[in-house]
Motif scaffolding. Structure first.
Motif, PDB file in Angstrom:
ATOM      1  N   LEU A 137       1.048  -3.823   2.086  1.00  0.00           N
ATOM      2  CA  LEU A 137       0.458  -4.434   0.913  1.00  0.00           C
ATOM      3  C   LEU A 137      -0.478  -3.535  -0.080  1.00  0.00           C
ATOM      4  O   LEU A 137      -0.429  -3.772  -1.272  1.00  0.00           O
ATOM      5  CB  LEU A 137      -0.544  -5.422   1.749  1.00  0.00           C
ATOM      6  CG  LEU A 137      -0.180  -6.622   1.916  1.00  0.00           C
ATOM      7  CD1 LEU A 137      -0.984  -7.733   3.045  1.00  0.00           C
ATOM      8  CD2 LEU A 137       0.613  -7.510   0.709  1.00  0.00           C
ATOM      9  N   ASP A 138      -1.117  -2.637   0.549  1.00  0.00           N
ATOM     10  CA  ASP A 138      -1.907  -1.428  -0.253  1.00  0.00           C
ATOM     11  C   ASP A 138      -0.951  -0.825  -1.335  1.00  0.00           C
ATOM     12  O   ASP A 138      -1.235  -0.627  -2.471  1.00  0.00           O
ATOM     13  CB  ASP A 138      -2.523  -0.570   0.593  1.00  0.00           C
ATOM     14  CG  ASP A 138      -3.551  -1.063   1.443  1.00  0.00           C
ATOM     15  OD1 ASP A 138      -4.143  -2.209   0.830  1.00  0.00           O
ATOM     16  OD2 ASP A 138      -4.136  -0.350   2.269  1.00  0.00           O
ATOM     17  N   ARG A 139       0.331  -0.417  -0.828  1.00  0.00           N
ATOM     18  CA  ARG A 139       1.118   0.349  -1.356  1.00  0.00           C
ATOM     19  C   ARG A 139       2.163  -0.437  -2.677  1.00  0.00           C
ATOM     20  O   ARG A 139       2.529   0.191  -3.727  1.00  0.00           O
ATOM     21  CB  ARG A 139       2.164   1.185  -0.789  1.00  0.00           C
ATOM     22  CG  ARG A 139       1.570   2.127  -0.159  1.00  0.00           C
ATOM     23  CD  ARG A 139       2.577   2.862   1.103  1.00  0.00           C
ATOM     24  NE  ARG A 139       1.923   3.956   1.579  1.00  0.00           N
ATOM     25  CZ  ARG A 139       2.215   4.848   2.623  1.00  0.00           C
ATOM     26  NH1 ARG A 139       3.365   4.405   3.299  1.00  0.00           N
ATOM     27  NH2 ARG A 139       1.567   5.880   2.905  1.00  0.00           N
ATOM     28  N   LEU A 140       2.032  -1.864  -2.325  1.00  0.00           N
ATOM     29  CA  LEU A 140       2.521  -2.728  -3.269  1.00  0.00           C
ATOM     30  C   LEU A 140       1.799  -2.728  -4.723  1.00  0.00           C
ATOM     31  O   LEU A 140       2.180  -3.249  -6.107  1.00  0.00           O
ATOM     32  CB  LEU A 140       2.682  -4.188  -3.055  1.00  0.00           C
ATOM     33  CG  LEU A 140       3.858  -4.291  -1.953  1.00  0.00           C
ATOM     34  CD1 LEU A 140       3.891  -5.946  -1.640  1.00  0.00           C
ATOM     35  CD2 LEU A 140       5.243  -3.707  -2.276  1.00  0.00           C
ATOM     36  N   GLN A 141       0.441  -2.043  -4.544  1.00  0.00           N
ATOM     37  CA  GLN A 141      -0.387  -2.244  -5.976  1.00  0.00           C
ATOM     38  C   GLN A 141       0.093  -1.242  -6.666  1.00  0.00           C
ATOM     39  O   GLN A 141      -0.190  -1.284  -8.024  1.00  0.00           O
ATOM     40  CB  GLN A 141      -1.879  -1.606  -5.519  1.00  0.00           C
ATOM     41  CG  GLN A 141      -2.375  -2.459  -4.371  1.00  0.00           C
ATOM     42  CD  GLN A 141      -2.770  -3.904  -4.813  1.00  0.00           C
ATOM     43  OE1 GLN A 141      -3.178  -4.168  -6.000  1.00  0.00           O
ATOM     44  NE2 GLN A 141      -2.339  -4.739  -3.893  1.00  0.00           N
ATOM     45  N   TRP A 142       1.050  -0.316  -6.579  1.00  0.00           N
ATOM     46  CA  TRP A 142       1.603   0.600  -7.470  1.00  0.00           C
ATOM     47  C   TRP A 142       2.714  -0.217  -8.212  1.00  0.00           C
ATOM     48  O   TRP A 142       3.190   0.275  -9.194  1.00  0.00           O
ATOM     49  CB  TRP A 142       2.448   1.937  -6.638  1.00  0.00           C
ATOM     50  CG  TRP A 142       1.513   2.606  -5.901  1.00  0.00           C
ATOM     51  CD1 TRP A 142       0.235   3.016  -6.379  1.00  0.00           C
ATOM     52  CD2 TRP A 142       1.949   3.295  -4.626  1.00  0.00           C
ATOM     53  NE1 TRP A 142      -0.179   3.747  -5.288  1.00  0.00           N
ATOM     54  CE2 TRP A 142       0.610   3.995  -4.417  1.00  0.00           C
ATOM     55  CE3 TRP A 142       2.774   3.608  -4.101  1.00  0.00           C
ATOM     56  CZ2 TRP A 142       0.540   4.940  -3.221  1.00  0.00           C
ATOM     57  CZ3 TRP A 142       2.748   4.534  -2.873  1.00  0.00           C
ATOM     58  CH2 TRP A 142       1.705   5.102  -2.707  1.00  0.00           C
ATOM     59  N   CYS A 143       3.441  -1.482  -7.618  1.00  0.00           N
ATOM     60  CA  CYS A 143       4.344  -1.995  -8.477  1.00  0.00           C
ATOM     61  C   CYS A 143       3.745  -3.163  -9.415  1.00  0.00           C
ATOM     62  O   CYS A 143       2.669  -3.269  -9.571  1.00  0.00           O
ATOM     63  CB  CYS A 143       5.237  -2.972  -7.196  1.00  0.00           C
ATOM     64  SG  CYS A 143       5.868  -1.830  -5.879  1.00  0.00           S
ATOM     65  N   LYS A 144       4.812  -3.704  -9.968  1.00  0.00           N
ATOM     66  CA  LYS A 144       4.190  -4.930 -10.864  1.00  0.00           C
ATOM     67  C   LYS A 144       3.519  -6.040  -9.881  1.00  0.00           C
ATOM     68  O   LYS A 144       4.032  -6.229  -8.869  1.00  0.00           O
ATOM     69  CB  LYS A 144       5.509  -5.476 -11.613  1.00  0.00           C
ATOM     70  CG  LYS A 144       6.159  -4.550 -12.733  1.00  0.00           C
ATOM     71  CD  LYS A 144       7.014  -5.170 -13.405  1.00  0.00           C
ATOM     72  CE  LYS A 144       7.529  -4.203 -14.547  1.00  0.00           C
ATOM     73  NZ  LYS A 144       8.608  -4.867 -15.282  1.00  0.00           N
ATOM     74  N   PRO A 145       2.732  -6.645 -10.578  1.00  0.00           N
ATOM     75  CA  PRO A 145       2.075  -7.849  -9.837  1.00  0.00           C
ATOM     76  C   PRO A 145       2.750  -8.807  -9.258  1.00  0.00           C
ATOM     77  O   PRO A 145       2.758  -9.341  -8.239  1.00  0.00           O
ATOM     78  CB  PRO A 145       1.024  -8.341 -10.941  1.00  0.00           C
ATOM     79  CG  PRO A 145       0.804  -7.489 -11.830  1.00  0.00           C
ATOM     80  CD  PRO A 145       2.317  -6.762 -12.120  1.00  0.00           C
ATOM     81  N   GLU A 146       4.105  -9.161  -9.879  1.00  0.00           N
ATOM     82  CA  GLU A 146       5.009 -10.213  -9.178  1.00  0.00           C
ATOM     83  C   GLU A 146       5.722  -9.633  -8.343  1.00  0.00           C
ATOM     84  O   GLU A 146       7.043 -10.305  -8.129  1.00  0.00           O
ATOM     85  CB  GLU A 146       5.441 -10.956 -10.462  1.00  0.00           C
ATOM     86  CG  GLU A 146       6.397 -10.171 -11.203  1.00  0.00           C
ATOM     87  CD  GLU A 146       5.718  -9.601 -12.353  1.00  0.00           C
ATOM     88  OE1 GLU A 146       6.277  -9.087 -13.373  1.00  0.00           O
ATOM     89  OE2 GLU A 146       4.403  -9.163 -12.380  1.00  0.00           O
TER      90      GLU A 146
END
Length: 329
Positions: A270-279
């Motif tokens: 989940l933390d690394r998804l902060q690099w991606c687009k919000p959706e």
């Protein structure tokens, strides 16, 4: 549902699929998904036809999905188990296929650990003018077309549930992370996603993503395929992230220092998804090594994970594919 525009007899690879064929699969799968959500869940589309599932290596999702798809189409099923077959007595794979041909098989779904086996059986069936269609259920390090198509359907459906079309992915950034070297799923997804107009970013360690991997695509796609040996640039502003299982059974060399270190460098959390687009949405073709390529928390998070949708959509997509080649002109 009609198959008048479908002329492909065998499905061996996505390397030569056309945009029209992709959209035909997506539209047909969408119709069958509606069928699966109805009370009857069954149609007589392949009634009287015989589908032989010939899996020469272990499988849970693909084999069960093909079997259920064939049953939902009212086909008769022949299931092959190598450990209890005449292969143990010296029978060749081609002779096994000819045995099922003699029993009246119309479609053979073939999975094998060696690349090229489904193609060779297809060539033999054509030489015999048998009329049998061959479906590649996954061969070696080559291709896994039905997984590539169900992943495509899942991604497109997440963008437009009622009318999934390949054009929805134009200019989308899709990251594929993991054991790309040994993944036939990655190869099929690269074919379909690049054809859709998406930008595909591959990420893994140099041992699992050699620089020569870029040579698997045609020159016209070179400007939309990117290789990364660090995770962050692959994930930055990504619309979708697909993580792949470490295929330890195919690794003949010492390619990783440890599973823990791999997760620290390339595990999706989940933390690394902060690099991606919000959706951003996350996919995994399964089976999953929880805590290695993806965290359990993320895998079970319905806000991000499309993994359960992939399994559900697998039946509808394989219904569509069996229907199309079972009624091809």
């Amino acid at each position: 549902m009609t198959a008048t525009s479908w002329t492909r007899k065998h499905i061996i690879s996505l390397e030569d699929f056309s945009i029209e064929e992709y959209n035909t699969v997506l539209t047909t799968a969408s119709s069958f998904k509606d069928v699966l959500q109805s009370r009857t869940k069954k149609v007589p589309a392949l009634q009287g036809q015989v589908v032989a599932n010939m899996f020469f290596e272990p499988s849970t999702r693909t084999r069960s999905s093909f079997e259920l798809a064939a049953k939902r189409l009212s086909a008769d099923i022949l299931n092959f188990a190598p450990s209890t077959s005449s292969l143990t007595k010296g029978e060749t794979i081609l002779d096994t296929a000819k045995t099922y041909l003699a029993m009246g098989a119309n479609i053979m779904v073939i999975r094998h650990s060696q690349s090229g086996v489904p193609l060779n059986i297809a060539l033999e069936m054509d030489r015999l003018q048998s009329g049998v269609s061959i479906f590649n259920g996954g061969d070696g390090l080559h291709q896994h077309p039905s997984q590539g198509l169900l992943d495509l359907f899942t991604i497109c459906s997440s963008l437009e549930s009622k009318n999934p079309q390949i054009s929805l992915l134009k200019d989308k950034k899709i990251a594929i992370v993991g054991d790309i070297l040994h993944s036939r799923v990655a190869r099929s997804n690269i074919n379909s996603l690049l054809a859709s107009g998406a930008q595909v970013h591959l990420a893994s360690s140099p041992t699992l993503l050699p620089s020569l991997f870029a040579d698997i695509v045609e020159d016209k796609y070179k400007d939309r395929l990117f290789l990364h040996w660090h995770l962050k640039p692959a994930l930055e502003n990504a619309d979708f992230v697909m993580t792949l299982r470490l295929q330890k059974e195919r690794m003949t060399d010492y390619l990783l220092p440890s599973l823990r270190e791999y997760h620290q460098l390339f595990g999706i959390t989940l933390d690394r998804l902060q690099w991606c687009k919000p959706e951003v949405k996350v996919l995994h073709p399964g089976p999953v090594n929880r805590g290695v390529e993806i965290s359990s928390e993320l895998m079970d998070d319905p806000n991000y994970s499309l993994i359960s949708d992939q399994v559900t959509n697998g039946v509808a997509v394989r219904m569509a594919l069996l229907y199309l080649i079972g009624n091809s002109k």
